[in-house]
Design a protein around this motif. Structure first.
Motif, PDB file in Angstrom:
ATOM      1  N   GLY A  16     -22.221 -56.421 -34.732  1.00 48.83           N
ATOM      2  CA  GLY A  16     -21.527 -55.277 -34.155  1.00 48.83           C
ATOM      3  C   GLY A  16     -20.213 -54.885 -34.770  1.00 48.83           C
ATOM      4  N   ALA A  17     -19.622 -55.715 -35.631  1.00 49.39           N
ATOM      5  CA  ALA A  17     -18.374 -55.297 -36.280  1.00 49.39           C
ATOM      6  C   ALA A  17     -18.647 -54.130 -37.213  1.00 49.39           C
ATOM      7  N   ILE A  18     -17.637 -53.306 -37.425  1.00 51.76           N
ATOM      8  CA  ILE A  18     -17.789 -52.170 -38.338  1.00 51.76           C
ATOM      9  C   ILE A  18     -17.570 -52.626 -39.777  1.00 51.76           C
ATOM     10  N   GLY A  19     -16.457 -53.280 -40.026  1.00 53.40           N
ATOM     11  CA  GLY A  19     -16.159 -53.768 -41.358  1.00 53.40           C
ATOM     12  C   GLY A  19     -15.384 -55.059 -41.295  1.00 53.40           C
ATOM     13  N   ILE A  20     -15.497 -55.863 -42.342  1.00 53.96           N
ATOM     14  CA  ILE A  20     -14.764 -57.130 -42.390  1.00 53.96           C
ATOM     15  C   ILE A  20     -14.482 -57.500 -43.835  1.00 53.96           C
ATOM     16  N   SER A  21     -13.305 -58.032 -44.061  1.00 50.15           N
ATOM     17  CA  SER A  21     -12.961 -58.634 -45.353  1.00 50.15           C
ATOM     18  C   SER A  21     -12.329 -59.984 -45.073  1.00 50.15           C
ATOM     19  N   ALA A  22     -12.536 -60.926 -45.984  1.00 54.29           N
ATOM     20  CA  ALA A  22     -12.028 -62.287 -45.763  1.00 54.29           C
ATOM     21  C   ALA A  22     -11.814 -62.973 -47.092  1.00 54.29           C
ATOM     22  N   THR A  23     -10.937 -63.974 -47.087  1.00 51.79           N
ATOM     23  CA  THR A  23     -10.654 -64.730 -48.308  1.00 51.79           C
ATOM     24  C   THR A  23     -10.213 -66.139 -47.970  1.00 51.79           C
ATOM     25  N   VAL A  24     -10.535 -67.068 -48.855  1.00 56.19           N
ATOM     26  CA  VAL A  24     -10.070 -68.455 -48.771  1.00 56.19           C
ATOM     27  C   VAL A  24      -9.575 -68.852 -50.153  1.00 56.19           C
ATOM     28  N   GLU A  25      -8.386 -69.430 -50.211  1.00 55.89           N
ATOM     29  CA  GLU A  25      -7.806 -69.877 -51.478  1.00 55.89           C
ATOM     30  C   GLU A  25      -7.378 -71.333 -51.350  1.00 55.89           C
ATOM     31  N   THR A  26      -7.885 -72.162 -52.252  1.00 56.03           N
ATOM     32  CA  THR A  26      -7.468 -73.559 -52.334  1.00 56.03           C
ATOM     33  C   THR A  26      -7.291 -73.897 -53.810  1.00 56.03           C
ATOM     34  N   PRO A  27      -6.795 -75.076 -54.128  1.00 49.90           N
ATOM     35  CA  PRO A  27      -6.684 -75.449 -55.542  1.00 49.90           C
ATOM     36  C   PRO A  27      -8.026 -75.477 -56.271  1.00 49.90           C
ATOM     37  N   THR A  28      -9.138 -75.594 -55.517  1.00 52.93           N
ATOM     38  CA  THR A  28     -10.459 -75.691 -56.154  1.00 52.93           C
ATOM     39  C   THR A  28     -11.401 -74.550 -55.801  1.00 52.93           C
ATOM     40  N   LEU A  29     -10.960 -73.612 -54.952  1.00 53.59           N
ATOM     41  CA  LEU A  29     -11.836 -72.524 -54.517  1.00 53.59           C
ATOM     42  C   LEU A  29     -11.047 -71.231 -54.417  1.00 53.59           C
ATOM     43  N   ALA A  63     -13.444 -64.456 -51.987  1.00 52.06           N
ATOM     44  CA  ALA A  63     -13.119 -63.262 -51.231  1.00 52.06           C
ATOM     45  C   ALA A  63     -14.363 -62.381 -51.201  1.00 52.06           C
ATOM     46  N   ASP A  64     -14.610 -61.741 -50.070  1.00 53.86           N
ATOM     47  CA  ASP A  64     -15.775 -60.872 -49.960  1.00 53.86           C
ATOM     48  C   ASP A  64     -15.555 -59.931 -48.778  1.00 53.86           C
ATOM     49  N   ALA A  65     -16.444 -58.983 -48.654  1.00 47.92           N
ATOM     50  CA  ALA A  65     -16.383 -58.005 -47.574  1.00 47.92           C
ATOM     51  C   ALA A  65     -17.786 -57.606 -47.182  1.00 47.92           C
ATOM     52  N   ALA A  66     -17.924 -57.069 -45.980  1.00 48.53           N
ATOM     53  CA  ALA A  66     -19.221 -56.596 -45.506  1.00 48.53           C
ATOM     54  C   ALA A  66     -18.988 -55.436 -44.544  1.00 48.53           C
ATOM     55  N   GLY A  67     -20.021 -54.656 -44.319  1.00 51.17           N
ATOM     56  CA  GLY A  67     -19.910 -53.525 -43.418  1.00 51.17           C
ATOM     57  C   GLY A  67     -19.348 -52.307 -44.114  1.00 51.17           C
ATOM     58  N   ALA A 120      -7.505 -65.849 -44.788  1.00 49.73           N
ATOM     59  CA  ALA A 120      -7.149 -64.622 -44.074  1.00 49.73           C
ATOM     60  C   ALA A 120      -8.397 -63.792 -43.859  1.00 49.73           C
ATOM     61  N   LEU A 121      -8.418 -63.056 -42.754  1.00 49.53           N
ATOM     62  CA  LEU A 121      -9.515 -62.131 -42.510  1.00 49.53           C
ATOM     63  C   LEU A 121      -9.000 -60.921 -41.752  1.00 49.53           C
ATOM     64  N   ALA A 140     -19.095 -45.504 -46.781  1.00 44.21           N
ATOM     65  CA  ALA A 140     -18.356 -46.222 -47.824  1.00 44.21           C
ATOM     66  C   ALA A 140     -18.215 -47.681 -47.427  1.00 44.21           C
ATOM     67  N   PRO A 141     -18.508 -48.592 -48.344  1.00 34.73           N
ATOM     68  CA  PRO A 141     -18.495 -50.018 -47.988  1.00 34.73           C
ATOM     69  C   PRO A 141     -17.084 -50.577 -47.854  1.00 34.73           C
ATOM     70  N   ALA A 142     -16.947 -51.535 -46.956  1.00 35.62           N
ATOM     71  CA  ALA A 142     -15.710 -52.320 -46.892  1.00 35.62           C
ATOM     72  C   ALA A 142     -15.557 -53.096 -48.189  1.00 35.62           C
ATOM     73  N   LEU A 143     -14.302 -53.248 -48.627  1.00 34.30           N
ATOM     74  CA  LEU A 143     -14.018 -53.927 -49.878  1.00 34.30           C
ATOM     75  C   LEU A 143     -13.094 -55.122 -49.638  1.00 34.30           C
ATOM     76  N   GLU A 144     -13.111 -56.050 -50.580  1.00 32.55           N
ATOM     77  CA  GLU A 144     -12.183 -57.174 -50.495  1.00 32.55           C
ATOM     78  C   GLU A 144     -10.736 -56.695 -50.442  1.00 32.55           C
ATOM     79  N   ARG A 145     -10.457 -55.570 -51.111  1.00 31.13           N
ATOM     80  CA  ARG A 145      -9.090 -55.050 -51.172  1.00 31.13           C
ATOM     81  C   ARG A 145      -8.824 -53.972 -50.113  1.00 31.13           C
ATOM     82  N   SER A 146      -9.684 -53.863 -49.117  1.00 32.47           N
ATOM     83  CA  SER A 146      -9.483 -52.865 -48.065  1.00 32.47           C
ATOM     84  C   SER A 146      -8.334 -53.274 -47.144  1.00 32.47           C
ATOM     85  N   PRO A 147      -7.294 -52.444 -47.026  1.00 28.88           N
ATOM     86  CA  PRO A 147      -6.241 -52.757 -46.054  1.00 28.88           C
ATOM     87  C   PRO A 147      -6.767 -52.610 -44.626  1.00 28.88           C
ATOM     88  N   VAL A 148      -6.143 -53.336 -43.717  1.00 27.70           N
ATOM     89  CA  VAL A 148      -6.457 -53.251 -42.304  1.00 27.70           C
ATOM     90  C   VAL A 148      -5.144 -53.334 -41.538  1.00 27.70           C
TER      91      VAL A 148
END
Length: 427
Positions: free
Chosen positions: A93-106, A109-113, A397-398, A121-129
């Motif tokens: 049911g969400a309209i759009g989502i972007s999320a990211t995880v940063e670690t020394p080994t990973l 970042a991705d988006a959906a919706g 962050a998401l 127009a698709p949600a993007l990793e760089r989409s502001p919210v």
């Protein structure tokens, strides 16, 4: 702080509904019903975070290949789980989502919706919210910079900076405002209630009320006219109005707008190139647009929402990448000294969030006995979360748009479907 925070985080508080101003109109039933917390409140997000951290910690413990080496890698192919989780949130049911995880080994970042309720127009990793109360971390950072500069101390009285701001309460200090221990109510509902219409089911009037242009002075007038849940220093009462007041204090002593201060002293040093501090309605470019779902009415777009409803407590927009850059810079001591960071993350009162000064803590599922620090934000049509390890080496962050304001907080989707794999990935 560890034992106190750990104990506090095991408690789930009841969120009190602030009493409307005398003579004010009722809010729509889904927001004003005493049977449920106001949907604006982020408490259900924080409860989801605590639950997700607990579940992730259980999975981490079960998956360690070497139980004698806490903090070691989790033997798990996490990327497919993360990608699938985003799709699940949108499918539910969400309209759009972007999320990211940063670690020394990973670095993931991705988006959906999609970006907009009515668009393709698709949600993007760089989409502001719109990141709402994550703004509080930025304001707290500015306040601590002024403490370091000697402009004031945490125990400076508000009365000594702007006389008469809180009539009859001259004992309120900057520390009280930062830590939500001033005793004042949330302030947002007190502000919009007189404009929400007489019919509690009139959603058009409610949308009109949150689309008005409010001044900071109106925020303060609203809380001064309302009953206060507590007295300064006596306990924790989450308040947006307190951070509006902090923004006013910053403008008073610097002669600059908060927008300018955030740009010059937070955004640019942290490398937050896609973040903004708007004071007018509307989002442009690839932004994720807010919308709310109302049972019996369906989806309602919120492109007319005016960020002045939150002002300095929640006006900022950002991307998940920028939120990571911010929490990393903050925890690494690049925006304020490490001494100031320690004050910001230290439990400031007996509260269930591990709330300090503009940040709160959840148990780190990857490092038993340690914590992740950050904030969350909830508007009427979006949610955001930004967390970092204390050493600044790991962030997540998401941002998600589309909220159900009638059936229950985020009833359209289970936020933990994405939070648990993100927390696992942060290991």
């Amino acid at each position: 702080m560890s034992s106190a925070v750990a104990l506090a985080l095991t408690v789930t508080p009841a969120v009190a509904l602030a009493t409307p101003q005398e003579g004010g109109a009722e809010l729509p039933a889904a927001l004003g019903s005493p049977a449920a917390p106001p949907s604006l409140e982020e408490e259900s997000v924080r409860e989801a975070l605590r639950d997700a951290a607990s579940e992730a910690a259980t999975q981490v413990a079960a998956q360690r290949t070497d139980a004698s080496a806490p903090g070691g890698p989790v033997p798990r192919s996490i990327r497919p789980d993360l990608d699938a989780a985003l799709d699940t949130i949108v499918a539910d049911g969400a309209i759009g989502i972007s999320a990211t995880v940063e670690t020394p080994t990973l670095s993931w970042a991705d988006a959906a919706g999609r970006r907009h309720l009515e668009g393709r127009a698709p949600a993007l990793e760089r989409s502001p919210v719109r990141v709402a109360s994550n703004t509080k971390m930025m304001i707290a950072t500015l306040v601590m910079q002024e403490v370091e500069a000697g402009t004031w101390t945490l125990d400076t009285r508000v009365e000594d900076v702007i006389p008469g701001l809180f009539s009859g309460r001259p004992e309120i200090t900057i520390r009280h405002l930062l830590s939500h221990t001033s005793g004042m109510p949330l302030g947002t509902y007190e502000l919009i209630t007189p404009y929400a219409g007489e019919d509690p089911e009139d959603w058009d009037a409610f949308v009109s009320a949150i689309s008005r242009d409010y001044t900071d002075a109106e925020h303060i007038q609203a809380v001064n006219a309302a009953p206060w849940p507590g007295e300064p220093g006596e306990g924790y009462t989450y308040s947006n109005a307190g951070y509006v007041a902090l923004g006013m204090l910053l403008e008073q002593v610097t002669g600059e707008s908060v927008e300018t201060l955030v740009t010059e002293r937070v955004r640019r040093p942290a490398g937050m190139g896609q973040s903004r501090y708007p004071d007018d309605p509307g989002l442009t470019g690839p932004a994720l647009h807010e919308a709310m779902f109302v049972d019996g009415r369906g989806w309602i777009g919120l492109d007319g929402f005016d960020p002045d409803v939150f002002s300095h407590s929640g006006a900022a927009t950002s991307t998940v990448e920028d939120l990571n850059d911010f929490t990393r810079s903050l925890m690494s001591g690049e925006l304020v000294s490490q001494d100031s960071v320690e004050q910001m993350i230290t439990l400031s009162s007996d509260n269930p969030l591990g709330y300090g000064l503009g940040t709160y803590a959840i148990p780190d599922p990857c490092r038993p006995g340690e914590f992740l620090h950050g904030h969350d934000g909830a508007t009427f049509g979006s949610l955001s979360i930004a967390l970092s390890s204390r050493d600044g080496s790991r962030q997540l962050a998401l941002g998600v748009t589309g909220r159900d304001l009638t059936v229950g907080q985020d009833a359209l989707y289970d936020l933990n479907d994405i939070l648990v794999p993100m927390l696992l990935a942060s290991c």
